[in-house]
Design a protein around this motif. Structure first.
Motif, PDB file in Angstrom:
ATOM      1  N   ILE A   1      66.279 -11.733 -30.404  1.00 64.01           N
ATOM      2  CA  ILE A   1      66.345 -10.313 -30.061  1.00 64.01           C
ATOM      3  C   ILE A   1      67.736  -9.771 -30.363  1.00 64.01           C
ATOM      4  N   MET A   2      68.741 -10.599 -30.086  1.00 66.65           N
ATOM      5  CA  MET A   2      70.134 -10.193 -30.268  1.00 66.65           C
ATOM      6  C   MET A   2      70.809 -11.115 -31.275  1.00 66.65           C
ATOM      7  N   THR A   3      71.802 -10.577 -31.979  1.00 64.70           N
ATOM      8  CA  THR A   3      72.607 -11.408 -32.872  1.00 64.70           C
ATOM      9  C   THR A   3      73.497 -12.311 -32.023  1.00 64.70           C
ATOM     10  N   GLU A   4      74.042 -13.332 -32.661  1.00 64.77           N
ATOM     11  CA  GLU A   4      74.957 -14.240 -31.968  1.00 64.77           C
ATOM     12  C   GLU A   4      76.325 -14.137 -32.629  1.00 64.77           C
ATOM     13  N   ALA A   5      77.318 -13.833 -31.819  1.00 66.76           N
ATOM     14  CA  ALA A   5      78.676 -13.623 -32.332  1.00 66.76           C
ATOM     15  C   ALA A   5      79.167 -14.838 -33.104  1.00 66.76           C
ATOM     16  N   GLY A   6      79.643 -14.586 -34.322  1.00 62.64           N
ATOM     17  CA  GLY A   6      80.178 -15.659 -35.146  1.00 62.64           C
ATOM     18  C   GLY A   6      79.125 -16.508 -35.820  1.00 62.64           C
TER      19      GLY A   6
ATOM     20  N   LYS B   1      76.974  -4.077 -22.392  1.00 64.11           N
ATOM     21  CA  LYS B   1      77.399  -5.397 -21.898  1.00 64.11           C
ATOM     22  C   LYS B   1      77.445  -6.407 -23.046  1.00 64.11           C
ATOM     23  N   TYR B   2      76.399  -6.422 -23.868  1.00 65.12           N
ATOM     24  CA  TYR B   2      76.333  -7.367 -24.982  1.00 65.12           C
ATOM     25  C   TYR B   2      77.309  -7.004 -26.099  1.00 65.12           C
ATOM     26  N   GLU B   3      77.528  -5.716 -26.282  1.00 70.11           N
ATOM     27  CA  GLU B   3      78.461  -5.268 -27.313  1.00 70.11           C
ATOM     28  C   GLU B   3      79.870  -5.814 -27.047  1.00 70.11           C
ATOM     29  N   LEU B   4      80.229  -5.950 -25.780  1.00 71.19           N
ATOM     30  CA  LEU B   4      81.536  -6.520 -25.417  1.00 71.19           C
ATOM     31  C   LEU B   4      81.669  -7.970 -25.903  1.00 71.19           C
TER      32      LEU B   4
END
Length: 163
Positions: A59-64, A104-107
Motif C-alpha cells: 500500500i505504501m512505498t518503503e523508504a530507501g 505521519k508516513y510522509e515524515l
C-alpha cells in the motif's frame, strides 16, 4: 540471497504443485517477497504451476527501498528477476489514505504506491489481471486489512473457477 545456492524443501515444491492459488505478499518487495522467488526450484515451480498467481502490492512505498515505486514498478521488479508467467493477478489498494496518516508516513518518507492509467495499460498488455480494491486498514497504521484482502482473494478464486 545467502547462501546463493539455497534449495527448496520437498514440502514447499509439493505445496506449489498442489496449490489452487499462489499468493505473493503482502510484504516488503526486496526483503520478503523477492528472496523466496530467488530460490531456483521455487521460481520454476511457480512459473509452471496452473494455479492462480496473485501478487498483493504494498500500500505504501518503503523508504530507501521502493521510493517512488508504482504498482507496475513492483510487478516489473518481480518479473525482471523471474518471468512474466510468475503473476496472473495483481491486487492494488484503492482506499484513500486519511491526511493524518498520510502526514505521519510522509515524515518517514513513505507514500502511497501509485497506480495510474499507464500502470493499468501496462498490466493489461502483460496479461496481468489488475484488481483494484479497498484493502487498506487505516486506523492507527496503514496495513492490509486481512478480512478485506481475504474477500478479494476469494473473489478472484471464485471467478477463476468459473472459467
Amino acid at each position: 540471497l545467502m547462501p546463493e545456492n539455497c534449495k527448496a524443501t520437498e514440502e514447499s515444491i509439493e505445496a506449489i504443485k498442489e496449490a489452487d492459488a499462489i499468493i505473493l505478499g503482502p510484504g516488503s518487495l526486496y526483503s520478503s517477497v523477492m528472496p523466496n522467488l530467488l530460490i531456483k526450484e521455487i521460481k520454476e515451480e511457480i512459473i509452471k504451476a496452473k494455479a492462480v498467481k496473485i501478487y498483493i502490492c504494498n500500500i505504501m512505498t518503503e523508504a530507501g527501498e521502493t521510493d517512488d515505486y508504482s504498482v507496475t514498478d513492483h510487478v516489473r521488479a518481480i518479473i525482471k528477476h523471474t518471468s512474466p508467467d510468475i503473476i496472473t493477478h495483481c491486487i492494488a489498494n484503492s482506499t484513500s489514505i486519511p491526511s493524518n496518516l498520510h502526514n505521519k508516513y510522509e515524515l518517514e518518507n513513505k507514500f502511497p504506491v501509485k497506480l495510474d492509467e499507464n500502470d493499468e495499460k501496462w498490466l493489461k498488455r502483460e496479461r496481468i489481471n489488475l484488481v483494484k480494491a479497498h484493502i487498506a486498514s487505516t486506523q492507527e497504521f496503514i496495513r492490509h486489512d486481512p478480512l478485506k484482502l481475504t474477500e478479494v482473494i476469494m473473489s478472484i478464486l471464485y471467478q477463476n473457477k468459473k472459467k
